[in-house]
Design a protein around this motif. Structure first.
Motif, PDB file in Angstrom:
ATOM      1  N   GLY A 192       0.667  -1.105  -0.017  1.00 57.55           N
ATOM      2  CA  GLY A 192      -0.021  -0.033   0.055  1.00 57.55           C
ATOM      3  C   GLY A 192       0.775   1.250  -0.111  1.00 57.55           C
ATOM      4  N   LYS A 194       2.890   4.637  -1.055  1.00 54.36           N
ATOM      5  CA  LYS A 194       2.491   5.674  -2.094  1.00 54.36           C
ATOM      6  C   LYS A 194       3.784   6.410  -2.490  1.00 54.36           C
ATOM      7  CE  LYS A 194      -1.915   6.564  -0.227  1.00 54.36           C
ATOM      8  NZ  LYS A 194      -2.794   7.621   0.601  1.00 54.36           N
ATOM      9  N   VAL A 218      -3.622  -2.883  -5.330  1.00 57.96           N
ATOM     10  CA  VAL A 218      -4.854  -2.240  -5.880  1.00 57.96           C
ATOM     11  C   VAL A 218      -5.982  -2.326  -4.406  1.00 57.96           C
ATOM     12  CG1 VAL A 218      -7.051  -2.299  -6.993  1.00 57.96           C
ATOM     13  CG2 VAL A 218      -4.983  -2.390  -8.100  1.00 57.96           C
ATOM     14  N   LYS A 219      -5.782  -3.323  -4.027  1.00 59.07           N
ATOM     15  CA  LYS A 219      -6.580  -3.532  -2.756  1.00 59.07           C
ATOM     16  C   LYS A 219      -6.165  -2.840  -1.679  1.00 59.07           C
ATOM     17  CE  LYS A 219      -8.137  -7.527   0.178  1.00 59.07           C
ATOM     18  NZ  LYS A 219      -8.301  -8.764   0.522  1.00 59.07           N
ATOM     19  N   SER A 222      -6.764   1.164  -1.860  1.00 55.34           N
ATOM     20  CA  SER A 222      -7.807   1.519  -1.747  1.00 55.34           C
ATOM     21  C   SER A 222      -8.108   1.805  -0.158  1.00 55.34           C
ATOM     22  CB  SER A 222      -8.998   0.365  -2.275  1.00 55.34           C
ATOM     23  OG  SER A 222      -8.917  -0.733  -1.465  1.00 55.34           O
ATOM     24  N   LYS A 223      -7.487   1.263   0.711  1.00 54.87           N
ATOM     25  CA  LYS A 223      -7.667   1.223   2.091  1.00 54.87           C
ATOM     26  C   LYS A 223      -7.077   2.413   2.679  1.00 54.87           C
ATOM     27  CE  LYS A 223      -7.772  -3.551   2.802  1.00 54.87           C
ATOM     28  NZ  LYS A 223      -7.099  -4.868   3.596  1.00 54.87           N
ATOM     29  N   LYS A 224      -6.042   3.309   1.900  1.00 55.65           N
ATOM     30  CA  LYS A 224      -5.651   4.454   2.442  1.00 55.65           C
ATOM     31  C   LYS A 224      -6.784   5.475   2.706  1.00 55.65           C
ATOM     32  CE  LYS A 224      -1.673   2.511   2.716  1.00 55.65           C
ATOM     33  NZ  LYS A 224      -0.617   2.460   4.040  1.00 55.65           N
TER      34      LYS A 224
END
Length: 224
Positions: A192, A194, A218-219, A222-224
């Motif tokens: 995750g 960035k 991707v998964k 999306s939690k960020k």
């Protein structure tokens, strides 16, 4: 939730042990209450300190650890942190505390604290816990099943985890040898980041198909 006197004693002992082995630099004054502004303050190892004469009892107080955290999430657990951000008086003290709530079969997934050793005491439920030693120690797994009143230590920097293996909620408290231990959750950090790490790099590192890595990125993004 009602705590027995013996369990309260265990929590107190855990905190005393943690304080006695504090990782943060030792304080050179009675206290250094953290403030966010340089006005009338002095910068000390990450925080500004207010004039000690302006310190008050509320600078050393927090209320609410009797309340269960919300475990309605993907990992079915919740960590309530009490560090220098919640209690400014912890600044330079080298200690902090967390409450961890676990729904049935919930987990505190593999993670590490870069600045602290953790000592955990289980209050309710049944946990499977463990940590993995470094590459130099052949990545050995140290694991135990904990019952109420049991205590387990996670050495500083080691990747560790806790899993509720019971059918009822579990509750634990943990002391950490830092005023701000930090946390690096392995999956969130690796998949995750960035911007995301090049999938080809992670594909080779984890011996996974690049498309699997892309799906994971991707998964977790999306939690960020």
């Amino acid at each position: 939730m009602k705590f027995s006197q013996s369990l309260i004693a265990i929590i107190t002992l855990a905190l005393v042990i943690t304080f006695g082995n504090a990782y943060d630099p030792s304080p050179l004054q009675d206290f250094c209450v953290a403030v966010k502004s340089l006005n009338n303050g002095v910068f000390v190892n990450g925080k500004f300190c207010k004039d000690p004469k302006q310190a008050k009892a509320d600078d050393f107080f927090f209320s609410g650890l009797n309340k269960a955290g919300n475990t309605n999430n993907d990992v079915k657990s919740n960590v309530t942190t009490v560090n220098v951000d919640q209690i400014p008086g912890l600044n330079t003290m080298g200690i902090s505390l967390v409450r961890i709530d676990y729904a049935p079969y919930g987990q505190n997934p593999p993670h590490t604290h870069p600045r602290a050793t953790e000592i955990l005491v289980l209050i309710e439920g049944t946990l499977y816990v463990g940590f993995v030693s470094s590459n130099q120690d052949n990545n050995r797994l140290f694991a135990k099943i904990l019952h109420p009143g049991d205590v387990f230590v996670f050495p500083i920097g080691m990747i560790h985890f806790q899993v509720n293996i019971g059918k009822i909620p579990a509750v634990a408290f943990a002391g950490l040898s830092s005023q701000n231990a930090g946390v690096i959750t392995i999956a969130n950090t690796v998949f995750g980041s960035k911007p995301p790490i090049n999938p080809e790099i992670l594909s080779q590192a984890f011996q996974l198909d690049a498309n699997v890595v892309k799906d994971l990125e991707v998964k977790f993004a999306s939690k960020k």
